[in-house]
Design an enzyme around this catalytic site. Sequence first.
Site, PDB file in Angstrom:
ATOM      1  N   SER A   1       0.830  -1.205   0.000  1.00 50.95           N
ATOM      2  CA  SER A   1       0.000   0.000   0.000  1.00 50.95           C
ATOM      3  C   SER A   1       0.862   1.252   0.000  1.00 50.95           C
ATOM      4  CB  SER A   1      -0.913   0.031   1.223  1.00 50.95           C
ATOM      5  OG  SER A   1      -1.596   1.268   1.249  1.00 50.95           O
TER       6      SER A   1
ATOM      7  N   LYS B   1      -4.322  -6.750   3.237  1.00 52.80           N
ATOM      8  CA  LYS B   1      -4.367  -5.613   2.303  1.00 52.80           C
ATOM      9  C   LYS B   1      -5.811  -5.307   1.904  1.00 52.80           C
ATOM     10  CE  LYS B   1      -3.103  -2.296  -0.402  1.00 52.80           C
ATOM     11  NZ  LYS B   1      -3.878  -2.163  -1.551  1.00 52.80           N
TER      12      LYS B   1
ATOM     13  N   GLU C   1      -9.904   1.877   4.071  1.00 52.60           N
ATOM     14  CA  GLU C   1      -9.618   3.036   3.194  1.00 52.60           C
ATOM     15  C   GLU C   1     -10.932   3.579   2.605  1.00 52.60           C
ATOM     16  OE1 GLU C   1      -6.394   2.490   0.200  1.00 52.60           O
ATOM     17  OE2 GLU C   1      -7.933   2.969  -1.287  1.00 52.60           O
TER      18      GLU C   1
ATOM     19  N   HIS D   1      -7.295  -3.487   4.690  1.00 46.19           N
ATOM     20  CA  HIS D   1      -6.757  -2.120   4.609  1.00 46.19           C
ATOM     21  C   HIS D   1      -7.609  -1.291   3.645  1.00 46.19           C
ATOM     22  CE1 HIS D   1      -4.454   0.902   2.394  1.00 46.19           C
ATOM     23  NE2 HIS D   1      -3.747   1.110   3.494  1.00 46.19           N
ATOM     24  N   ASN D   2      -7.891  -1.871   2.490  1.00 46.33           N
ATOM     25  CA  ASN D   2      -8.656  -1.127   1.488  1.00 46.33           C
ATOM     26  C   ASN D   2     -10.102  -0.905   1.932  1.00 46.33           C
ATOM     27  OD1 ASN D   2      -6.277  -1.354   0.070  1.00 46.33           O
ATOM     28  ND2 ASN D   2      -7.277  -1.736  -1.872  1.00 46.33           N
TER      29      ASN D   2
HETATM   30  C1  6PG Z   1      -3.186   1.441  -1.714  1.00 45.71           C
HETATM   31  C2  6PG Z   1      -4.511   1.556  -2.405  1.00 45.71           C
HETATM   32  C3  6PG Z   1      -4.539   0.924  -3.752  1.00 45.71           C
HETATM   33  C4  6PG Z   1      -5.904   0.957  -4.403  1.00 45.71           C
HETATM   34  C5  6PG Z   1      -6.333   2.293  -4.865  1.00 45.71           C
HETATM   35  C6  6PG Z   1      -7.587   2.332  -5.732  1.00 45.71           C
HETATM   36  O1  6PG Z   1      -3.201   0.922  -0.606  1.00 45.71           O
HETATM   37  O2  6PG Z   1      -2.181   1.895  -2.236  1.00 45.71           O
HETATM   38  O3  6PG Z   1      -5.460   0.892  -1.632  1.00 45.71           O
HETATM   39  O4  6PG Z   1      -4.126  -0.409  -3.594  1.00 45.71           O
HETATM   40  O5  6PG Z   1      -5.889   0.135  -5.490  1.00 45.71           O
HETATM   41  O6  6PG Z   1      -6.536   3.091  -3.756  1.00 45.71           O
HETATM   42  O7  6PG Z   1      -8.621   1.595  -5.228  1.00 45.71           O
HETATM   43  P1  6PG Z   1     -10.115   1.822  -5.798  1.00 45.71           P
HETATM   44  O8  6PG Z   1      -9.979   2.029  -7.283  1.00 45.71           O
HETATM   45  O9  6PG Z   1     -10.866   0.575  -5.494  1.00 45.71           O
HETATM   46  O10 6PG Z   1     -10.618   3.028  -5.121  1.00 45.71           O
END
Ligand code: 6PG
Length: 483
Positions: free
Chosen positions: A129, A184, A191, A187-188
């Site tokens: 990430s 991960k 996010e 994490h997302n």
């Molecule tokens: C990271 C992000 C990355 C992710 C983008 C776009 O940790 O660097 O999570 O892996 O792919 O943020 O995600 P979306 O297109 O689903 O918003």
Amino acid sequence: MRSEIGLIGLGVMGQGLAVNMAIHGHRVSVFNPTPELFDEFMRGRAALYPSIEGAADIRQLVDSLECPRRIMLMIKSGPPVDSVISELVDFLSPGDIIIDAGNSHFKDTIRRTRELAARGLLYLGIGISGGEEGALHGPSIMAGGSEAAWRSVENILSDIAAKAGGTVQCSGYLGPDGSGHFAKMVHNGIEYASMQLVAETYHMMRCFLRMNPEEISDVFRIWNTRRLQSYLIEITSSILAHSDGSTGKPIVDMIKDAAQQKGTGMWSVFAALELGVPVPTIAAAVEARNMSALKEQRERASGILAGPGLSSPVSVAEASRKGQMIEEIEDALYASLVCAYAQGFALLCAASIAYGWNLDSGQIASLWTGGCIIRAAFLNQIREAFDRNRGLCNLLLDEFFAGEVASCQDGWRSTVAAAANGGLPAPAMASALSYYDSYRLQVLPANLIQAQRDYFGAHTYERIDADGAFHTHWPTGRERPAG
Ligand code: 6PG
């Protein structure tokens, strides 16, 4: 001299990782399936680093590596990963290592680990990430899979990973097979929830308090010096201060309000549903993106569906309460974020048990303190909470966080109520409050659900005063133990 590691996939992340490895003195061979990107990289950025060697094809890449060969894939998740692996394996020998550093689904990683182990190959699924900047200057790295493979690449990955505050190593081995990619994915999920929560607070300041983007940027800048300090708050402040080059208007006003997604938030929700873990704030964030994408329908509905108007000028009463409302919104955001992280960690905890990964939540919190998108000051307190109690099943039960959220309650409740009364959607924030209230209530109305299930389907229920399953013959009211 042969290269220490090979890298397949020279998109922005792959390029950043290759350069990062070279900066740290590692010899890396690179290959990209499309020659244009490969040529551009080799003639451009890679030309500055003699320790980056280009390979014309997969065979040449493999031949350029020292043994055991270590090959990192930084390619689109799904079938492309299987197809590159199937090409690679013919050139590899037992003991060689494949590292999938993309956003692969953890179940694919579990499958691939098993398939490759049968051929004597070691597999690592690592979550990376930090986006483009992180890949180049230090991402957060969550590794899962073969521990022997991790030991073999640990020096390279530790060198390129972020060091939070200059000291905390933001990379590590979490556990077997799909655990790194699962972490991960969570994490997302966090996010998505965090981004949606921040967007909702922006929307409130914009619509209720009639603040312009620049003023809101200042508020986020101040918040970023306090307990909300985090990467997402920081970049939001920066985004809101940006003007559009062609119109001079705030850039945010020129961007279409239809959010896209690649699917990892949705995967988190699927995984949570499968494991029976409530993650309503993550789910609300995914659904908010889905709703935003219905732009054309929303435009039509806005002319049909009644509700409080958002365009009326700010009332005198509201204006005089502006400072106080901003503080309440800050409390609401903080408490909601704590709930979102609590949901993510509860999901990790359930997966750890279900898949036998023996994850260390404190370690994961620590890996997330630097380099990654959800890095936030309060992750240090999250790590401390799990250090105090490794078996903590929900962050909200930790004394520190229970106190933090309790102290935010009044502002949180009035903010959610104001949004509901004012007709402003706040799905993530409202879901977080509802999560908190559901979790803290001893009695929920699920007793009625159980009665309904028994009524129409004889599905039985448990009693609070006796063991076993019971069924009521509802027309007569006669109850008997089911069996
Ligand atoms: C990271 C992000 C990355 C992710 C983008 C776009 O940790 O660097 O999570 O892996 O792919 O943020 O995600 P979306 O297109 O689903 O918003």
